[in-house]
Design an enzyme around this catalytic site. Structure first.
Site, mmCIF file in Angstrom:
data_model
loop_
_atom_site.group_PDB
_atom_site.id
_atom_site.type_symbol
_atom_site.label_atom_id
_atom_site.label_comp_id
_atom_site.label_asym_id
_atom_site.label_seq_id
_atom_site.Cartn_x
_atom_site.Cartn_y
_atom_site.Cartn_z
ATOM 1 N N LEU A 1 1.017 -1.295 -0.040
ATOM 2 C CA LEU A 1 -0.092 -0.037 -0.062
ATOM 3 C C LEU A 1 0.827 1.193 0.074
ATOM 4 O O LEU A 1 0.555 2.241 -0.459
ATOM 5 C CB LEU A 1 -0.952 0.131 1.290
ATOM 6 C CG LEU A 1 -1.900 -1.147 1.332
ATOM 7 C CD1 LEU A 1 -2.644 -1.086 2.860
ATOM 8 C CD2 LEU A 1 -3.022 -0.853 0.262
ATOM 9 N N GLY A 2 2.076 1.177 0.583
ATOM 10 C CA GLY A 2 2.917 2.339 0.697
ATOM 11 C C GLY A 2 4.272 2.182 1.190
ATOM 12 O O GLY A 2 4.642 0.864 1.958
ATOM 13 N N GLY B 1 7.666 3.745 3.078
ATOM 14 C CA GLY B 1 8.583 4.918 3.502
ATOM 15 C C GLY B 1 9.707 4.511 4.312
ATOM 16 O O GLY B 1 10.260 3.481 4.261
ATOM 17 N N GLY B 2 10.454 5.562 4.814
ATOM 18 C CA GLY B 2 11.710 5.538 5.585
ATOM 19 C C GLY B 2 11.837 4.585 6.563
ATOM 20 O O GLY B 2 12.657 3.906 6.650
ATOM 21 N N VAL C 1 4.026 -0.943 4.107
ATOM 22 C CA VAL C 1 2.763 -1.178 4.503
ATOM 23 C C VAL C 1 2.145 -2.027 3.464
ATOM 24 O O VAL C 1 2.095 -1.838 2.413
ATOM 25 C CB VAL C 1 2.032 0.293 4.929
ATOM 26 C CG1 VAL C 1 0.507 -0.249 5.312
ATOM 27 C CG2 VAL C 1 2.710 1.013 5.580
ATOM 28 N N LYS D 1 1.912 -3.367 8.811
ATOM 29 C CA LYS D 1 3.280 -2.695 8.644
ATOM 30 C C LYS D 1 4.494 -3.411 8.995
ATOM 31 O O LYS D 1 4.634 -4.018 10.178
ATOM 32 C CB LYS D 1 3.204 -1.288 9.552
ATOM 33 C CG LYS D 1 4.167 -0.438 9.493
ATOM 34 C CD LYS D 1 3.880 0.981 10.221
ATOM 35 C CE LYS D 1 5.169 1.255 11.052
ATOM 36 N NZ LYS D 1 4.639 2.634 11.696
ATOM 37 N N ASP E 1 4.443 13.232 14.822
ATOM 38 C CA ASP E 1 4.743 13.395 13.540
ATOM 39 C C ASP E 1 3.346 13.507 12.878
ATOM 40 O O ASP E 1 2.903 12.930 11.700
ATOM 41 C CB ASP E 1 5.337 12.144 12.708
ATOM 42 C CG ASP E 1 5.812 12.105 11.320
ATOM 43 O OD1 ASP E 1 6.221 13.256 11.095
ATOM 44 O OD2 ASP E 1 6.187 11.255 10.694
#
Ligand code: NAG
Ligand code: NAG
Ligand code: NAG
Ligand code: NAG
Ligand code: NAG
Ligand code: NAG
Ligand code: NAG
Ligand code: NAG
Ligand code: NAG
Ligand code: NAG
Length: 756
Positions: free
Chosen positions: A427-428, A430-431, A435, A449, A546
């Site tokens: 789905l995504g 990142g650093g 996910v 995740k 965040d």
């Protein structure tokens, strides 16, 4: 060999030889199919092979019960098989099912609505041995002005049906039987008889030119393909792979009893020379299979004797013996038959040697795999412990209320749910990790995740957060459902939020119809409420750390859900600030926190101020393509307020839809949130209350409400009042393609092409 025909429960070998026998019988006319029917009975009717307990000929005694008699009518060429004395033509017979040709109920109309022809269909299956399959069949209705009922009896009376309407033949799509021109419905389990009746709403007068008739039938759903408008004008089964749709009938013998029950109650139907076979179906009943002697030696496919061996047929089996001068067990996959010669001892020796060697290889292989498996298990256990599994378990069990909400998933479970972490489930990224979308065995969709690194010293903290977050139950916070500790890095399992990130919606090219000022206010208010809850209401304050638009997810109803607590910190109640490693996302990061490393809840307030500014302007927090002083949205925004040109940087749609008071108030709120001095910023609670108040504020006093509603979503021209002002500068702020990224991930997640 005594062979139990059609025994799905038989050994693998038996089953195989049954199949090969059946296929030879049906493909080659020279093969003897007599082995499948009762001895002395005809086995073939046209192309159909009729196995026991079915039998050809009414009253011939070839079947187990008159219900299983097949009437082979030779006045057709090739002869056609019918079920019992009726007119139901049999297409195929299998272990558990009979397929018969269907009948289509139909009704045709003339232009003025008069009925020109009608065909009513009913089928009444003889006896309890046969029922229409509820899984294989569907009741289908075709027409544009019709509803049809299927009523019948399966012990309880039942009536069902469906409605199919449409007004234009163009609306009817080939391949879609979903209510437009065609509809389908299921039938109950155990149905034995049914009657179909067709009805119409307007006698087809409005649809007659392209749909003069309506049709309904019960049939095997996998076989029928709806051909759209051409089926409306004439549901002919010509030109299809088959010229009919079959109906599938499940068959058993014995009523609601299994073999042992029937045997005990003296009601056993399977007589001499047949074997009772239990069904694993919940319908009850059993089957009888015919015992017959087969000469396995006649066909080398049916025995495994070595070419040198002599095959001897015995009742129920066969014997492979080596002729004189040979030794061995005579089997192809055994030692076969080996010629006895002068090297006899050598042969024997090498045979023994190779056998010994083979067993050693097998033993080593077995050992290797079992050790490997054990190692994997140990590793998982180790990770579980290292990841604080014991601590977690303790926490969960000591917290009775949280037992339900917090769950420890196994690695296997999650591997299965994500299809072994397949690329197409991502789905995504990142650093902090990746996910994945996961589908649990109970069909629940979750987001999983997978973190990249895990600092060992943070384990306790991590566990603490997981335990607390699973208890956070706020409608605007993404729910953490549990975690998996058996892998090297812990996996977190969240509820799945379907509509992407707020970042994606704000910065999408061209704007989105639903993204109105009212909706933006609502989302802002929801997010603020959630943060305020985290800061104050939760059992121990949580600082998100965040906050950014990419961490606010939207669900089906565009309700905001705060996500990603990867960087969050719990703050003990007696402390108002903690010192931490500075962490956050550029553009959203509180400058005060950046300089002092003192984390307070006001840092979240600053970041939220940026999100508010983003909502108002649809500009990114940091954009390298803007000039030096405008690069940072925070300074750009504050500067615009100071220089009294705020309206130049606001999103035109916001200006159109918001009231002057609302815009001024929100801008003022942003300014306060972005205050350099954390103490002067409002608390999240104040922000939430203010936004909530503004939502209820009166709407635009100078724009007509209806007109505004109508033009909403068209990205129409700004209202006259602003035209002059708007034209004086370029409103385009989009740079390149923005791809929406879904993130439960903290920190540095950036959409493709966006500046870091
Ligand atoms: C079929 O059976 C007949 C008589 O039982 C026998 O003569 C014939 O050889 C058999 N054919 C095959 C192909 O097994
Ligand atoms: C059925 O038999 C006919 C001739 O008897 C043959 O043309 C046809 O291909 C056969 N169909 C099947 C499915 O075996
Ligand atoms: C065979 O079919 C024909 C034509 O449908 C019918 O007239 C005849 O009665 C049938 N014969 C049997 C034995 O059912
Ligand atoms: C349609 O059918 C009705 C009833 O059968 C009849 O009265 C009428 O004349 C027919 N109309 C046409 C146009 O054929
Ligand atoms: C089903 O309906 C029939 C009449 O349509 C009736 O005679 C029968 O009693 C009903 N059976 C049950 C179980 O209700
Ligand atoms: C449909 O036809 C029936 C009988 O032919 C008649 O009673 C009914 O009024 C007609 N309905 C319409 C909507 O034409
Ligand atoms: C079916 O095939 C025949 C000839 O093969 C053709 O004339 C006819 O148009 C076809 N019908 C449909 C609905 O395709
Ligand atoms: C037969 O049914 C009885 C009662 O339902 C059950 O106890 C028994 O295990 C069944 N036997 C088999 C072989 O399924
Ligand atoms: C059962 O098989 C034996 C030998 O194959 C035969 O003599 C006997 O008639 C068969 N019984 C029935 C009822 O078919
Ligand atoms: C097979 O043949 C061997 C030797 O002739 C004999 O000892 C054995 O009993 C036979 N087995 C069967 C099942 O007939």
């Amino acid at each position: 060999m005594k062979k139990a025909m059609f025994s799905p429960l038989g050994s693998f070998f038996l089953l195989l030889s049954c199949l090969s026998l059946a296929s030879t019988a049906s493909t080659s006319s020279t093969a003897n199919a007599t082995t499948i029917a009762k001895p002395g009975c005809q086995s073939q009717c046209g192309n159909l092979t009729v196995p026991y307990p079915f039998g050809i000929g009414i009253g011939s005694g070839c079947s187990i019960d008159p219900v299983f008699d097949i009437n082979c009518n030779t006045s057709f060429n090739p002869p056609k098989p019918f079920l019992e004395t009726g007119n139901l033509e049999v297409i195929s017979l299998s272990d558990t099912q009979i397929r018969i040709k269907n009948w289509v109920a139909s009704r045709c109309y003339n232009q003025t609505g008069g009925i020109t022809s009608e065909n009513i269909v009913w089928i009444d299956l003889p006896a309890y041995y046969l029922t229409f399959s509820d899984t294989a069949n569907k009741f289908t209705v075709i027409g544009c002005d019709d509803f049809a009922l299927i009523s019948g009896s399966e012990g309880r009376n039942f009536t069902s049906g469906c409605v199919s309407l449409c007004s234009k033949s163009e609306d009817v799509l080939s391949g879609y039987c979903s209510g437009i021109g065609c509809c389908q419905t299921s039938i109950p389990k155990g149905l034995k008889k049914f009657l179909t009746s067709l009805s119409t709403l307007k006698n087809h007068t409005t649809v007659w030119p392209f749909d003069p008739c309506s049709y309904a039938f019960l049939g095997e759903q996998d076989v029928f393909n709806f051909r759209g408008a051409s089926d409306l004008s004439d549901l002919s089964f010509m030109n299809r792979t088959r010229d009919y749709v079959p109906v599938v009938i499940d068959w058993v013998v014995g009523k609601n009893q299994n073999c042992s029950q029937a045997m005990n109650s003296n009601a056993m139907v399977c007589q001499q020379n047949s074997t009772c076979v239990d069904l694993d179906s919940s319908l009850g009943g059993y089957r009888c299979s015919c015992n017959q002697d087969i000469n396995e030696c006649a066909n080398s496919n049916m025995n495994d004797c070595d070419t040198n061996a002599i095959c001897i047929d015995t009742p129920g089996s066969y014997n492979c013996t080596c002729p004189h001068g040979y030794f061995g067990d005579g089997r192809k996959d055994g030692h076969g038959c080996i010629a006895v010669n002068s090297q006899f001892p050598v042969v024997k020796f090498s045979l023994g040697l190779s056998f010994g060697f083979l067993s050693i290889v097998i033993a080593i292989t077995w050992l290797y795999f079992s050790i490997k498996k054990r190692k994997r298990f140990k590793l998982r256990e180790k990770f579980f412990e290292q990841n604080g599994g014991m601590l977690m378990k303790q926490q969960i069990s000591s917290n009775q209320g949280g037992v339900e909400s917090s769950k420890i998933f196994t690695a296997d479970e999650l591997e299965k749910a994500t299809n072994n972490y397949a690329e197409d489930r991502i789905l995504g990224r990142g650093g902090y990790g990746v996910v994945y979308k996961g589908i649990m065995h109970d069909q629940r969709i979750v987001a999983i995740k997978k973190s990249r690194i895990m600092d060992e010293s943070q384990i306790e903290q991590f566990i603490n957060e997981v335990v607390i977050l699973t208890q956070v139950n706020h409608r605007n916070v993404v729910k953490l459902m549990g975690c998996c500790l058996e892998t090297e890095v812990p996996l977190l399992v969240y509820e799945y939020v379907s509509n992407g990130t707020l970042f994606h919606h704000i910065h999408k090219n061209g704007g989105i119809p639903w993204f109105s000022w009212q909706n933006r206010l609502r989302i802002a208010s929801e997010a603020a409420g959630a943060l305020s809850y985290l800061h104050s209401a939760a059992s121990m304050p949580i600082i998100h750390r965040d906050v950014k638009s990419a961490n606010i997810l939207l669900d089906d109803n565009y309700t905001a859900k705060i996500s990603d607590f990867g960087a969050s910190r719990l703050v003990p109640l007696d402390q108002t600030q903690v010192t931490t490693l500075v962490q956050g996302t550029l553009g959203y990061l509180d400058p005060e926190y950046f300089h002092t490393s003192q984390l307070t809840e006001k840092s979240d307030v600053y970041s939220f101020g940026i999100v508010l500014a983003e909502l108002l302007t649809r500009k990114k927090p940091i954009c390298m393509e803007r000039t030096q002083e405008e690069r940072n949205l925070a300074t750009y925004f504050i500067m615009s307020i100071k220089e009294n040109r705020l309206f130049q940087i606001l999103d035109p749609r916001v200006i159109r839809e918001g009231t002057l008071e609302q815009l001024q108030a929100v801008a003022e709120l942003v300014k306060r949130c972005l205050n350099m001095n954390g103490e002067d910023r409002p608390t999240m609670k104040e922000v939430a209350m203010e936004l909530e108040g503004l939502r209820k504020f009166a709407r635009h006093p100078w724009v007509n409400q209806e007109i505004q509603e109508e033009t909403e979503g068209l990205m129409s021209e700004p209202s006259d009042l602003y035209t002059v002002q708007m034209n004086s500068y370029n409103t385009s702020t989009t740079h390149g393609e923005i791809s929406g990224q879904y993130s439960l991930d903290s920190g540095m997640i950036f959409p493709i092409n966006s500046p870091r």
